[in-house]
Design an enzyme around this catalytic site. Structure first.
Site, mmCIF file in Angstrom:
data_model
loop_
_atom_site.group_PDB
_atom_site.id
_atom_site.type_symbol
_atom_site.label_atom_id
_atom_site.label_comp_id
_atom_site.label_asym_id
_atom_site.label_seq_id
_atom_site.Cartn_x
_atom_site.Cartn_y
_atom_site.Cartn_z
ATOM 1 N N TYR A 171 0.826 -1.225 0.000
ATOM 2 C CA TYR A 171 0.000 0.000 0.000
ATOM 3 C C TYR A 171 0.859 1.274 0.000
ATOM 4 O O TYR A 171 0.847 2.062 -0.957
ATOM 5 C CB TYR A 171 -0.930 -0.071 1.212
ATOM 6 C CG TYR A 171 -1.691 1.185 1.543
ATOM 7 C CD1 TYR A 171 -2.352 1.915 0.567
ATOM 8 C CD2 TYR A 171 -1.763 1.623 2.869
ATOM 9 C CE1 TYR A 171 -3.063 3.065 0.896
ATOM 10 C CE2 TYR A 171 -2.481 2.755 3.202
ATOM 11 C CZ TYR A 171 -3.119 3.481 2.214
ATOM 12 O OH TYR A 171 -3.824 4.608 2.543
ATOM 13 N N TYR A 183 5.108 -5.912 17.037
ATOM 14 C CA TYR A 183 5.292 -5.155 15.783
ATOM 15 C C TYR A 183 6.073 -3.861 16.046
ATOM 16 O O TYR A 183 7.098 -3.593 15.406
ATOM 17 C CB TYR A 183 3.923 -4.847 15.161
ATOM 18 C CG TYR A 183 3.971 -3.768 14.123
ATOM 19 C CD1 TYR A 183 4.704 -3.943 12.950
ATOM 20 C CD2 TYR A 183 3.321 -2.550 14.304
ATOM 21 C CE1 TYR A 183 4.772 -2.946 12.001
ATOM 22 C CE2 TYR A 183 3.380 -1.546 13.358
ATOM 23 C CZ TYR A 183 4.110 -1.751 12.211
ATOM 24 O OH TYR A 183 4.186 -0.750 11.279
ATOM 25 N N ILE A 229 -17.828 -0.615 16.162
ATOM 26 C CA ILE A 229 -17.005 0.384 16.872
ATOM 27 C C ILE A 229 -16.382 -0.330 18.071
ATOM 28 O O ILE A 229 -17.110 -0.861 18.922
ATOM 29 C CB ILE A 229 -17.884 1.562 17.337
ATOM 30 C CG1 ILE A 229 -18.455 2.300 16.114
ATOM 31 C CG2 ILE A 229 -17.092 2.507 18.246
ATOM 32 C CD1 ILE A 229 -19.498 3.368 16.473
ATOM 33 N N PHE A 230 -15.064 -0.333 18.127
ATOM 34 C CA PHE A 230 -14.382 -1.047 19.212
ATOM 35 C C PHE A 230 -14.347 -0.189 20.488
ATOM 36 O O PHE A 230 -13.340 0.433 20.807
ATOM 37 C CB PHE A 230 -12.967 -1.439 18.802
ATOM 38 C CG PHE A 230 -12.907 -2.441 17.667
ATOM 39 C CD1 PHE A 230 -13.901 -3.391 17.492
ATOM 40 C CD2 PHE A 230 -11.832 -2.447 16.779
ATOM 41 C CE1 PHE A 230 -13.843 -4.319 16.455
ATOM 42 C CE2 PHE A 230 -11.754 -3.368 15.753
ATOM 43 C CZ PHE A 230 -12.764 -4.297 15.582
HETATM 44 N N1 UFG Z 1 -11.610 0.492 14.812
HETATM 45 C C1 UFG Z 1 -12.931 0.201 15.081
HETATM 46 N N2 UFG Z 1 -13.523 -0.793 14.364
HETATM 47 C C2 UFG Z 1 -12.869 -1.503 13.393
HETATM 48 C C3 UFG Z 1 -11.500 -1.194 13.134
HETATM 49 C C4 UFG Z 1 -10.912 -0.182 13.874
HETATM 50 O O1 UFG Z 1 -13.567 0.799 15.937
HETATM 51 O O2 UFG Z 1 -13.463 -2.410 12.786
HETATM 52 C C5 UFG Z 1 -10.970 1.579 15.584
HETATM 53 C C6 UFG Z 1 -9.765 1.123 16.382
HETATM 54 O O3 UFG Z 1 -10.158 0.681 17.648
HETATM 55 C C7 UFG Z 1 -8.923 2.400 16.415
HETATM 56 C C8 UFG Z 1 -9.264 3.113 15.086
HETATM 57 O O4 UFG Z 1 -10.482 2.521 14.655
HETATM 58 O O5 UFG Z 1 -9.334 3.207 17.449
HETATM 59 C C9 UFG Z 1 -8.206 2.928 14.026
HETATM 60 O O6 UFG Z 1 -7.935 1.527 13.934
HETATM 61 P P1 UFG Z 1 -7.025 0.932 12.759
HETATM 62 O O7 UFG Z 1 -7.027 -0.559 12.931
HETATM 63 O O8 UFG Z 1 -7.455 1.485 11.440
HETATM 64 O O9 UFG Z 1 -5.591 1.541 13.058
HETATM 65 P P2 UFG Z 1 -4.703 1.478 14.390
HETATM 66 O O10 UFG Z 1 -4.794 2.838 15.018
HETATM 67 O O11 UFG Z 1 -5.052 0.339 15.250
HETATM 68 O O12 UFG Z 1 -3.261 1.133 13.812
HETATM 69 C C10 UFG Z 1 -2.616 1.894 12.816
HETATM 70 C C11 UFG Z 1 -1.792 0.982 11.917
HETATM 71 C C12 UFG Z 1 -0.673 0.331 12.714
HETATM 72 C C13 UFG Z 1 0.137 1.375 13.409
HETATM 73 C C14 UFG Z 1 -0.757 2.262 14.225
HETATM 74 C C15 UFG Z 1 0.038 3.372 14.788
HETATM 75 O O13 UFG Z 1 -2.611 -0.023 11.367
HETATM 76 O O14 UFG Z 1 0.169 -0.397 11.822
HETATM 77 O O15 UFG Z 1 -1.805 2.819 13.413
HETATM 78 O O16 UFG Z 1 -0.760 4.170 15.566
HETATM 79 F F1 UFG Z 1 1.036 0.785 14.234
#
Ligand code: UFG
Length: 335
Positions: free
Chosen positions: A15, A149, A213-214
């Site tokens: 990506y 990671y 929403i988590f």
């Molecule tokens: N979320 C939901 N529902 C979902 C998916 C995500 O509510 O189905 C929420 C998560 O709890 C989080 C936000 O949306 O609060 C963003 O989640 P993502 O999975 O899109 O991204 P992350 O913040 O978990 O992680 C990203 C990258 C990682 C990196 C991180 C650094 O995927 O590789 O940012 O902050 F390490």
């Protein structure tokens, strides 16, 4: 003529790697993409890039890569396992493989006289407890990786420190917050998809019934997690600026985000406006390991390199992701 011409991009079929390759080629660079296609897509590789399919774990393949492509002026290293959640289940895949693969790359790089290196690093270096808010996170914020990671990226940052001291390698570590958005013909296509914006847009495409929403009991304005969403093209430009400044800077670590946080509910609401779809959402439990708020201070890269995001607006970011998803509902169509 500038002194930098030939850039090796590992993970250039993924990506962020493929979009950075696109921007490098637009800026006039010759690019060699090295990718094992584990998560990447050959269709994502820019047609003007030289594509070499190979694995960084294979030292003979890495050696052959450098022998076949003499005079590499810089490396951008994206190839790695990148999922926080997966790393909690398969720590060695991250703590061993990400590290060994980077070591193989660095060994070959210095043996062939490469002097510039840009690392795709992460905000997961900064683990903040779920129930506290810290304000924006700058480069002085204490490092405490939130997962194997994040730890693997921190180890690679430390490896670079020693390669600088011992071999003079110049490097920059770019610690991204939440990469998102796309170009008309390149965007997110992960399997399985775990990231919020593509999941929300899959609901708008009718591919999922709802988004979960988590958690909605965080200490934030609407109870859902706050993240700093940064357009992938702005990340790509930061890589190019850092590469071009390395001879002057020698070593840098930059946090990369827009400096503005949006809640999960705000992301979903913005996606409703962009797509015109109601995007049903249900509240589920918290996802283990998620901090309440992660927002970057990118003052250092703004000040030192003049980096300015072109897409700071969440709506524009989601619109660009939507353009990609609605015209490529099955991504590159390879899975
Ligand atoms: N979320 C939901 N529902 C979902 C998916 C995500 O509510 O189905 C929420 C998560 O709890 C989080 C936000 O949306 O609060 C963003 O989640 P993502 O999975 O899109 O991204 P992350 O913040 O978990 O992680 C990203 C990258 C990682 C990196 C991180 C650094 O995927 O590789 O940012 O902050 F390490």
């Amino acid at each position: 003529m500038r002194s930098l011409n030939k850039i090796l991009v590992t993970g250039g079929a993924g990506y962020i790697g493929s979009i950075t390759t696109h921007e490098l080629i637009n800026a006039g660079y010759d690019v060699i993409v090295f990718d094992n296609l584990y998560q990447g897509h050959v269709e994502a590789v820019h047609p003007k890039a030289v594509f070499v399919q190979g694995d960084l774990a294979d030292t003979a393949a890495v050696k052959a890569l450098f022998e076949a492509h003499d005079g590499i002026d810089g490396i951008m290293h994206f190839a790695s396992y990148t999922l926080v959640g997966e790393s909690m289940e398969k720590p060695l895949m991250y703590l061993r493989d990400n590290l060994v693969n980077a070591a193989n790359l660095l060994e070959a790089a210095v043996a062939h006289g490469v002097t510039r290196f840009i690392l795709s690093s992460t905000a997961n270096l900064f683990d903040v407890p779920p129930d506290r808010e810290f304000g924006v996170i700058d480069e002085q914020f204490p490092i405490n990786p939130g997962s194997p990671y994040g730890e693997s990226k921190f180890f690679i940052e430390r490896m670079l420190h020693w390669f600088h001291r011992i071999y003079g390698l110049k490097y920059a570590c770019l610690r991204y917050f939440n990469a998102c958005g796309g170009l008309p013909d390149r965007g997110e296509d992960h399997y399985p998809e775990t990231h919020l914006i593509p999941l929300v847009l899959q609901v708008a495409l009718g591919q999922r019934p709802h988004v979960t929403i988590f958690g909605d009991d965080y200490p934030t304005r609407d109870g859902t997690c706050v993240r700093d969403y940064i357009h992938v093209v702005d990340l790509a430009h930061a890589h190019i600026l850092a590469l071009e400044a390395l001879d002057r800077l020698q070593v840098r670590h930059y946090n990369l985000g827009n400096g503005t946080g949006y809640t999960v509910r705000e992301v979903i609401e913005t996606a409703r406006q962009v797509t015109g779809h109601p995007i049903p959402a249900v509240v589920g439990p918290r996802r283990p390991g998620d901090p309440a708020v992660l927002v970057a201070s990118s003052e250092a890269i703004r000040r030192e390199l003049g980096w300015t995001p072109q897409y700071p607006d969440l709506k524009e970011i989601i619109r660009s992701a939507w353009d990609w998803h609605r015209t490529h509902p099955h991504g590159y169509g390879t899975r």
